[in-house]
Design an enzyme around this catalytic site. Structure first.
Site, PDB file in Angstrom:
ATOM      1  N   HIS A 158      14.196  10.824 -22.207  1.00 37.26           N
ATOM      2  CA  HIS A 158      15.541  10.782 -22.797  1.00 37.26           C
ATOM      3  C   HIS A 158      15.421  11.144 -24.273  1.00 37.26           C
ATOM      4  CE1 HIS A 158      19.493   9.792 -23.979  1.00 37.26           C
ATOM      5  NE2 HIS A 158      19.127   8.773 -24.708  1.00 37.26           N
TER       6      HIS A 158
ATOM      7  N   ASP B 196      17.032  11.618 -27.629  1.00 36.93           N
ATOM      8  CA  ASP B 196      18.006  11.536 -28.717  1.00 36.93           C
ATOM      9  C   ASP B 196      17.523  12.519 -29.773  1.00 36.93           C
ATOM     10  OD1 ASP B 196      19.400   9.192 -27.559  1.00 36.93           O
ATOM     11  OD2 ASP B 196      17.443   8.260 -27.876  1.00 36.93           O
TER      12      ASP B 196
ATOM     13  N   ASP C  16      22.464   7.160 -21.272  1.00 33.89           N
ATOM     14  CA  ASP C  16      22.450   6.159 -22.342  1.00 33.89           C
ATOM     15  C   ASP C  16      23.851   5.952 -22.932  1.00 33.89           C
ATOM     16  OD1 ASP C  16      21.286   4.384 -24.086  1.00 33.89           O
ATOM     17  OD2 ASP C  16      20.533   5.894 -25.482  1.00 33.89           O
TER      18      ASP C  16
ATOM     19  N   HIS D  69      25.226  10.558 -28.770  1.00 34.29           N
ATOM     20  CA  HIS D  69      25.627   9.154 -28.940  1.00 34.29           C
ATOM     21  C   HIS D  69      24.999   8.485 -30.150  1.00 34.29           C
ATOM     22  CE1 HIS D  69      22.500   9.571 -25.852  1.00 34.29           C
ATOM     23  NE2 HIS D  69      21.934   8.535 -26.403  1.00 34.29           N
TER      24      HIS D  69
HETATM   25 ZN    ZN Z   1      20.039   7.766 -26.287  1.00 33.57          ZN
END
Ligand code: ZN
Length: 898
Positions: A12, A14, A125, A351
């Site tokens: 994941h 980010d 997420d 996010h």
């Molecule tokens: Zn995230």
């Protein structure tokens, strides 16, 4: 029956979070290179990798390794590397309805070039998801969504029950949008890391799988179990083939498979039980104790949300419709430039970015990105408007008249006071030596002007005293042209400017100034009034708002409330031991700035004494990683002054007063809100969400323990009983709370915190938002609720101004007054107008905010219409009229008749 363990390798990613973008990218490049090496290695059984559902990662990689484009393309075609469908993993509530559509459109568009796209609505997420997501996914041909938050599985008995205390017994469920569209929902009940770091060693593997299989089976409704092999920024587990060999040996009753979402969802769907729980609408963690919803990211670094609202509005409500109007007038549609602007903006939508829950470096970089989007949008709008104005026949201008074209880029007719700087006279450097021009212009006597419409009717206007200023033109075929201009601010009431259209006005020299307005500032009672409302201010800055149509009044609106906040960028936690400090009863200083028939502006200033920060205990609690819920720190006994300067504007044509608050924030660790006590006693309220005006309960569920019960909003929230309602529209203020005792809407205008607030201690001093901060909102009164009264039309038009362009008197192919598209429907909410990505059809989107079906008629002369999906794919034949089901999102395509 033998069970299958699907192991999906992923990371994941980010793009920016506890490290700035470039530092995270360094590790991402490494991950990609290792993954490619793994796939290329002869005899390596590494099967598949899921690239986190976001195609922007490919751009991030190719910027460093453009030479690997072909290899990556091949891996995608061979279904080893899975990409899409999104461009970025956005926050669902803090990005606009249209931004959510563009994210999917652009992600799918980009995926297409690589040969295969993973068609799963991937929200691993995401901090909660809007209720219309199943409808958007369905229209995009995606029938499954996977998410990590928003609902709570109950597990244990694995029985389907309609009892309200169950959300879903299983990790699989049916997720339904308000219009009834459904998708299969997959909850990462044990998080998207439940198959992370799988041991190869027999002893360790046994321990691992005994636990992980049990955890997965607790929630799974089928014999197909999902194990997500990865976590946040997780390096590649190269030993997956060996780990699978070990597991297969140890657990002969299970098939272990290095899988993909394609393979897993296919197997899952074939095995689903007949009945699954249906989860309706918004996924917002409402059935939890309320301490981990991350809802207060909506008020973390509000400046980012304001920037975002500005840029989104600029692109979707002004630039795109304007370019579409230009296209209908025969111009080219700059599709690629618009896509580039959207991509640039969407890089701020992940996010951890838009939520304001990263380290300071991240958010500093975001501000620069917003600035660049704003620059692109401004030059784009200026050039598109000028090109359109060039095509308009303004040859009807009276002698010496300056043509001004007022363009309405929204889907609703507009009445609005327009303020425009007009160049009354210009002298180019080619005409006179530049040193002589200012004096030459200043010496010339000020001419009187009147503003008229195309029929010659005089329009109420106000022209301020001119100033002489430098300016320049950038001609299309010549070197830049410098000039000095005598310019002045013109204000006038632009009435009934048609939706998707424009009206031309002429500023004409005359003998005496007709229609010039007098200042009425001699009257100093604290009252503001126009044709719709009357506002009576009290000494403490609160006001009584009266709707003139029915004389109904809301009393004492607009109290400021300051509370200590010992939480973090994710969550608000009220400081212990002190009640909030309010402006109630504290006199403010008042001053009228302007008072004319077109506009009244009143300023009032509060100086509020508040604690300078939290007490000393907070630093210790932060250092020791005490969870926000457990913190006991209070506010400091040392104080400082919080200066609150409020400017209230009421113009002719405005349905309610608009407020701009300027805060000189010298305090830390606190939250400032403005309170609207309506006195209404209701169970529910409404809030603007993505393609939905959501109905939400005023009081939390019984599981809720957090004393704070805040919510997300896009542009407004609203409280109403069956007779009267109050709606507060905002410019990028996305957090509110309903205080049921006196029916108060509490709108957060500032939140100051000093740490990120996840998995460690990351100080974020800039999240204190010190110095000058601003907040803007507009208040509307209406009958019944915001949907029934159609007050949402006014709320959606807040901060979407008319565009006024000065042009020359010239002939043109377009009439002086024109509407490009006509549409008719009682109660649809307009959303966007653009030209299609793949063809030259004009696409216009609306949604139905009501449960009842509505009809829609829309037309462009010489064009036929058809109904389309959000992906601009035609779904039915041409018709004169369309039925729009309750809560349906409808896109019409307009195609030239051949
Ligand atoms: Zn995230």
């Amino acid at each position: 029956m033998k069970k299958t363990a699907h192991i999906i390798s992923h990371s994941h990613w980010d793009r920016e979070w506890y490290l700035p973008f470039e530092k995270h990218r360094y590790y991402f490049i490494k991950l990609m290179n290792e993954m490619i090496a793994q796939f290329k290695e002869e005899g390596n059984a590494f099967q598949a990798f899921h690239l986190d559902g976001q195609t922007v990662l490919l751009e991030d990689y190719f910027a460093v390794h453009p030479e690997n484009r072909e290899i990556v393309k091949q891996l995608i075609e061979e279904k080893k590397l899975y990409i899409g469908p999104w461009y970025v993993l956005q926050d669902a509530f803090l990005t606009s309805s249209e931004a959510n559509v563009r994210n999917l459109q652009i992600g799918l568009h980009d995926s297409k070039a690589y040969g295969h796209v993973s068609k799963i609505g991937y929200f691993p997420d995401t901090f909660g998801i809007y209720g219309q997501a199943p409808q958007l996914l369905k229209q995009a041909g995606i029938d499954t969504a996977a998410f990590g938050r928003g609902v709570k599985p109950t597990g244990f008995n694995n029985t389907v029950s309609d009892a309200p205390e169950y959300e879903s017994p299983y990790s699989e469920m049916i997720w339904s949008a308000p219009d009834g569209s459904t998708v299969l929902g997959i909850l990462f009940a044990n998080w998207y890391s439940n198959g992370n770091e799988i041991p190869v060693d027999d002893v360790e593997a046994k321990k691992f799988w005994d636990q992980k299989l049990r955890d997965a089976e607790k929630y799974a409704s089928t014999n197909q179990l999902l194990f997500m092999n990865g976590c946040d920024h997780q390096p590649l587990q190269k030993t997956i083939p060996q780990a699978i060999e070990t597991a297969s040996r140890l657990y002969p009753d299970y098939t272990f498979k290095h899988s993909s979402f394609d393979e897993y969802t296919e197997a899952l769907k074939a095995a689903l039980p007949e009945k699954l729980q249906v989860i309706e609408g918004e996924l917002r963690n409402q059935r939890t104790d309320g301490w981990s919803t991350l809802v207060n990211t909506a008020s973390s670094r509000i400046y980012l949300k304001q920037w975002n609202n500005h840029c989104q509005t600029l692109l979707e409500k002004i630039a795109e419709p304007l370019a579409s109007m230009g296209f209908l007038a025969g111009g080219a549609y700059p599709r690629e430039y618009l896509r580039f602007m959207w991509k640039s903006l969407m890089k701020n939508h992940p996010h951890d970015s838009i939520c304001g829950c990263s380290v300071d470096e991240v958010h500093r970089e975001m501000v620069t990105r917003f600035e660049t989007v704003s620059q692109m949008g401004e030059v784009f709008v200026q050039e598109q408007a000028a090109a359109l104005a060039e095509k308009i026949d303004t040859s009807g201008a009276p002698e010496g008249g300056i043509p001004l074209v007022v363009m309405n880029t929204t889907g609703w007719n507009k009445n609005e006071v327009v303020t425009k700087i007009v160049d009354l006279e210009k002298v180019y450097f080619s005409q006179m030596h530049f040193e002589q021009i200012p004096a030459h212009l200043q010496e010339r006597e000020m001419q009187a002007y009147k503003l008229v419409d195309v029929a010659g009717k005089i329009i109420e206007s106000e022209l301020e005293n001119p100033v002489v200023e430098f300016g320049y033109d950038l001609p299309e075929d010549k070197f830049r042209q410098s000039f000095f201009a005598k310019r002045a601010k013109l204000s006038f009431f632009a009435e009934d400017i048609p939706a998707f259209g424009y009206k031309t006005f002429y500023l004409v020299p005359c003998q005496e100034s007709a229609g010039q307005l007098k200042d009425h500032s001699a009257d100093d009672s604290l009252v503001m009034e126009n044709e719709y409302v009357r506002i009576q201010f009290h000494e403490d800055g609160t006001y009584d708002l009266t709707n003139k149509a029915d004389s109904k009044t809301f009393y004492h609106l607009g109290i400021y409330e300051d509370t200590g906040d010992v939480g973090n960028e994710y969550m608000f936690k009220e400081a212990e031991g002190q009640d909030p400090i309010t402006t109630k009863g504290i006199p403010a200083e008042f001053r009228f700035i302007e008072k004319t028939p077109l506009r009244t502006e009143l300023e009032f200033t509060h100086t509020l004494t508040i604690p300078v920060s939290a007490d000393d205990q907070l630093a210790d609690e932060r250092n020791r990683l005490i969870w926000h819920k457990e913190r006991r720190s209070g506010r400091s006994s040392e104080t400082c002054v919080l200066t609150l300067r409020t400017v209230v504007t009421l113009e002719k044509g405005m349905k309610g007063p608009a407020f701009k608050l300027t805060i000189d924030n010298q305090a830390a660790d606190h939250r400032l809100r403005v309170l609207f006590p309506t006195g209404l006693q209701t169970e529910k309220h409404q809030a603007d969400s993505a393609f939905e005006i959501a109905n939400r309960p005023n009081a939390p569920e019984k599981e809720w323990e957090n004393p704070s019960f805040c919510h997300h909003q896009q542009r407004f929230s609203s409280l109403a009983d069956d007779k009267i309602g109050l709606t507060v529209a905002t410019d990028g203020l996305q957090e509110y709370e309903i205080l049921p005792a006196d029916g108060t809407i509490a709108l957060t205008v500032l939140r100051s915190t000093a740490e990120l607030g996840d998995w460690g201690y990351f100080p974020t001093p800039e999240a204190q938002c010190q110095g000058i901060q601003t907040a803007e909102w507009q208040v509307f009164m209406h009958e019944e609720d915001v949907v029934t009264s159609k007050a949402f039309v006014d709320a959606y038009q807040y901060k979407v101004p008319l565009q006024a362009i000065q042009t020359s008197a010239h002939e043109g192919t377009l009439p002086a007054v024109h509407q490009f598209v006509e549409w008719e429907s009682e109660g649809l909410a307009w959303s966007s107008m653009k030209v299609a990505e793949e063809c030259d059809d004009v696409m216009i989107r609306w949604f139905n905010p009501a449960p009842e079906s509505l009809s829609l008629k829309a037309s462009i002369p010489d064009f036929s219409t058809y109904k389309s999906t959000i992906l601009e794919v035609q779904t039915n034949e041409s018709s004169d009229q369309y039925d729009v089901a309750g809560y349906e999102i409808i896109t019409l395509g307009f195609q030239p008749k051949r």
